[in-house]
Design an enzyme around this catalytic site. Structure first.
Site, PDB file in Angstrom:
ATOM      1  N   ASP A  51     -12.299 -10.612  -1.163  1.00  0.00           N
ATOM      2  CA  ASP A  51     -13.576 -10.787  -0.467  1.00  0.00           C
ATOM      3  C   ASP A  51     -14.564  -9.822  -1.109  1.00  0.00           C
ATOM      4  O   ASP A  51     -14.208  -8.720  -1.474  1.00  0.00           O
ATOM      5  CB  ASP A  51     -13.475 -10.616   1.063  1.00  0.00           C
ATOM      6  CG  ASP A  51     -12.814  -9.334   1.534  1.00  0.00           C
ATOM      7  OD1 ASP A  51     -12.536  -8.446   0.713  1.00  0.00           O
ATOM      8  OD2 ASP A  51     -12.585  -9.212   2.763  1.00  0.00           O
ATOM      9  N   GLU A  91       0.793  -1.245   0.000  1.00  0.00           N
ATOM     10  CA  GLU A  91       0.000   0.000   0.000  1.00  0.00           C
ATOM     11  C   GLU A  91       0.822   1.290   0.000  1.00  0.00           C
ATOM     12  O   GLU A  91       0.563   2.192   0.799  1.00  0.00           O
ATOM     13  CB  GLU A  91      -0.971  -0.012   1.188  1.00  0.00           C
ATOM     14  CG  GLU A  91      -1.918  -1.202   1.153  1.00  0.00           C
ATOM     15  CD  GLU A  91      -2.950  -1.193   2.282  1.00  0.00           C
ATOM     16  OE1 GLU A  91      -2.810  -0.393   3.218  1.00  0.00           O
ATOM     17  OE2 GLU A  91      -3.882  -2.007   2.207  1.00  0.00           O
ATOM     18  N   GLU A 138      -6.181 -10.773  -1.582  1.00  0.00           N
ATOM     19  CA  GLU A 138      -7.034 -10.591  -0.395  1.00  0.00           C
ATOM     20  C   GLU A 138      -8.505 -10.549  -0.787  1.00  0.00           C
ATOM     21  O   GLU A 138      -9.272  -9.707  -0.309  1.00  0.00           O
ATOM     22  CB  GLU A 138      -6.650  -9.283   0.331  1.00  0.00           C
ATOM     23  CG  GLU A 138      -5.172  -9.195   0.672  1.00  0.00           C
ATOM     24  CD  GLU A 138      -4.785  -7.938   1.440  1.00  0.00           C
ATOM     25  OE1 GLU A 138      -5.682  -7.235   1.947  1.00  0.00           O
ATOM     26  OE2 GLU A 138      -3.578  -7.659   1.530  1.00  0.00           O
ATOM     27  N   ASN A 187       2.117  -5.079  -3.306  1.00  0.00           N
ATOM     28  CA  ASN A 187       0.709  -5.394  -3.027  1.00  0.00           C
ATOM     29  C   ASN A 187      -0.073  -4.125  -2.654  1.00  0.00           C
ATOM     30  O   ASN A 187       0.414  -3.305  -1.879  1.00  0.00           O
ATOM     31  CB  ASN A 187       0.675  -6.382  -1.843  1.00  0.00           C
ATOM     32  CG  ASN A 187      -0.704  -6.946  -1.558  1.00  0.00           C
ATOM     33  OD1 ASN A 187      -1.353  -7.500  -2.442  1.00  0.00           O
ATOM     34  ND2 ASN A 187      -1.162  -6.801  -0.317  1.00  0.00           N
ATOM     35  N   HIS A 210     -10.560  -6.307  -2.327  1.00  0.00           N
ATOM     36  CA  HIS A 210     -11.640  -6.094  -1.337  1.00  0.00           C
ATOM     37  C   HIS A 210     -12.779  -5.379  -2.060  1.00  0.00           C
ATOM     38  O   HIS A 210     -12.852  -4.156  -2.061  1.00  0.00           O
ATOM     39  CB  HIS A 210     -11.131  -5.272  -0.155  1.00  0.00           C
ATOM     40  CG  HIS A 210     -10.047  -5.957   0.613  1.00  0.00           C
ATOM     41  ND1 HIS A 210     -10.267  -7.144   1.296  1.00  0.00           N
ATOM     42  CD2 HIS A 210      -8.738  -5.659   0.793  1.00  0.00           C
ATOM     43  CE1 HIS A 210      -9.134  -7.528   1.882  1.00  0.00           C
ATOM     44  NE2 HIS A 210      -8.200  -6.647   1.579  1.00  0.00           N
TER      45      HIS A 210
HETATM   46  C1  XIL Z   1      -6.477  -6.409   7.895  1.00  0.00           C
HETATM   47  C2  XIL Z   1      -6.844  -7.587   8.769  1.00  0.00           C
HETATM   48  O1  XIL Z   1      -7.739  -8.404   8.070  1.00  0.00           O
HETATM   49  C3  XIL Z   1      -7.460  -7.108  10.064  1.00  0.00           C
HETATM   50  O2  XIL Z   1      -7.649  -8.197  10.960  1.00  0.00           O
HETATM   51  C4  XIL Z   1      -6.582  -6.057  10.721  1.00  0.00           C
HETATM   52  O3  XIL Z   1      -7.231  -5.533  11.866  1.00  0.00           O
HETATM   53  C5  XIL Z   1      -6.261  -4.943   9.765  1.00  0.00           C
HETATM   54  O4  XIL Z   1      -5.673  -5.489   8.590  1.00  0.00           O
HETATM   55  N1  XIL Z   1      -5.021  -4.618   3.370  1.00  0.00           N
HETATM   56  C6  XIL Z   1      -4.045  -5.479   3.820  1.00  0.00           C
HETATM   57  C7  XIL Z   1      -4.326  -6.394   4.931  1.00  0.00           C
HETATM   58  O5  XIL Z   1      -2.959  -5.535   3.206  1.00  0.00           O
HETATM   59  O6  XIL Z   1      -3.196  -6.638   5.713  1.00  0.00           O
HETATM   60  C8  XIL Z   1      -5.454  -5.889   5.796  1.00  0.00           C
HETATM   61  O7  XIL Z   1      -5.760  -6.867   6.766  1.00  0.00           O
HETATM   62  C9  XIL Z   1      -6.654  -5.536   4.956  1.00  0.00           C
HETATM   63  C10 XIL Z   1      -6.318  -4.462   3.966  1.00  0.00           C
END
Ligand code: XIL
Length: 372
Positions: free
Chosen positions: A287, A178, A285, A222, A257
């Site tokens: 979802d 990020e 990631e 990422n 996400h």
């Molecule tokens: C999130 C986790 O899922 C949570 O449990 C935590 O509180 C915060 O981080 N981007 C990412 C992940 O790269 O590491 C994050 O994970 C979600 C967004």
């Protein structure tokens, strides 16, 4: 031929007929069974010719979701346990026990491990950014060379210790997470302490160090929304300039996400653009949120998952891994969005059935496997 011999022969013939007919009956029965419900299929088998199928897990879900994890997934990511604040909360005091447990579980079960993440502005303890007097370096008006050197040393030391421990075990690392700004005026996120102290150099330093420590690891950049028009141009610009300088970056992680309203076409275009840079792509990631669990919402979510997986399969020469950010809606960082493949009772949702065969509807798939 005497009577008893005759009787013996006809008994033997009868027995033979009986044996043969029982045999062919069971053959027939077997043939009929082939079309019968086979139960819930394993995703990792369904996707084995396309890409790794992964899940993010915590120390808790490793236990509570162990059955689903072992059955369906071929790759694992620690949801929080391998972040800087998970591994090195205090300087020099590394805590590896939970991460070790996850890595060992994966290796014992024939799964790969994605390491997440080495350098990030979030979930990174303060001490990384403090000078020897305890002042935050990133908040100073004047940052000295000595300050910078100290922070580089810490960054490199973290990477060295963590990657050395998992060399040959963690096959891919999200080295930097990020870093791109959401604000169109800047390429890099301005509020990152790494950026404030080291400028854009921190990314190059991290990747070069990671490659030096484990030359066999695949190194990923990422980020979220880097498939979206507003952010992808700047991301490509940054990646291109690093690649031009010979910085060892092997892949890009698209977090994923999403919600059921997000454009899949935009994702597809971005995949082509990143592939054109010569980079491997991981969906890291995934979802996909819905606001309620009405039948209509679940069906919409299923259709979105079906379409997006059909698209991922089309690009399986460049997409080599797809990781879901959790297993069931019982344990997700988006508890109101019900974004995963299994419900709160760990039962497969329509979304699960939808990706079993993306050429069919989720109802058809479910009926085929469960006979309902
Ligand atoms: C999130 C986790 O899922 C949570 O449990 C935590 O509180 C915060 O981080 N981007 C990412 C992940 O790269 O590491 C994050 O994970 C979600 C967004």
């Amino acid at each position: 031929m005497n009577r008893s011999l005759q009787r013996f022969i006809s008994c033997a013939a009868l027995a033979l007929v009986l044996v043969l007919s029982v045999g062919s009956f069971s053959l027939l029965a077997k043939a009929a069974n082939a079309g019968e419900p086979q139960g819930i299929p394993a995703l990792r088998e369904i996707y084995q010719d396309y890409f790794e199928i992964g899940a993010a897990i915590s120390g808790t879900t490793l236990m509570t979701h162990e059955e689903l994890l072992g059955k369906h997934f071929s790759s694992l990511t620690a949801e929080n346990e391998m972040k800087p604040d998970g591994l090195q909360r205090a300087e020099g005091r590394f805590l590896f026990h939970i991460a070790d447990r996850m890595v060992n579980y994966a290796l014992d079960n024939g799964m790969k491990v994605r390491g997440h993440t080495l350098v990030w502005h979030a979930q990174t303890p303060d001490w990384f950014f403090k000078d020897k007097d305890g002042n935050r370096i990133d908040q100073k008006d004047v940052i000295t060379d000595e300050d910078r050197q100290l922070v580089i040393e810490r960054l490199e030391n973290h990477i060295e210790t963590v990657m050395t421990r998992y060399a040959g075990k963690v096959y891919a690392w999200d080295v930097v997470n990020e870093a791109i700004s959401d604000d169109g005026r800047y390429i890099l996120r301005q509020d990152s302490p790494w950026f404030r102290i080291l400028g854009e150099d921190f990314i190059e330093i991290a990747f070069r160090k990671a490659h030096e420590v484990d030359p066999t690891a695949k190194l990923f950049y990422n980020d979220y929304n880097i498939e979206r028009v507003y952010k992808r141009g700047r991301t490509i610009q940054m990646l291109k300039s690093l690649l031009d300088k010979g910085v060892p970056i092997h892949g890009v992680g698209i977090q994923g996400h999403w919600s059921v309203n997000d454009s899949i076409e935009e994702v597809e275009q971005a995949i082509k653009m990143y592939a054109d840079l010569g980079l491997e792509i991981h969906i890291t990631e995934l979802d996909i949120g819905i606001k309620d669990v009405s039948e209509a919402s679940l069906a919409r979510q299923a259709e979105y998952y079906r379409k997006v997986f059909a698209m991922f399969k089309k690009y399986s020469d460049v997409i080599t891994s797809v990781t879901l950010w959790g297993i069931s809606d019982q344990a997700t960082w988006r508890p109101n969005d019900n974004p995963l493949l299994f419900d709160k009772n760990k039962e497969p949702k329509p979304a699960f059935w939808a990706i079993v065969d993306t050429d069919k509807s989720w109802e058809e798939n479910k009926a085929l496997y469960l006979g309902l």
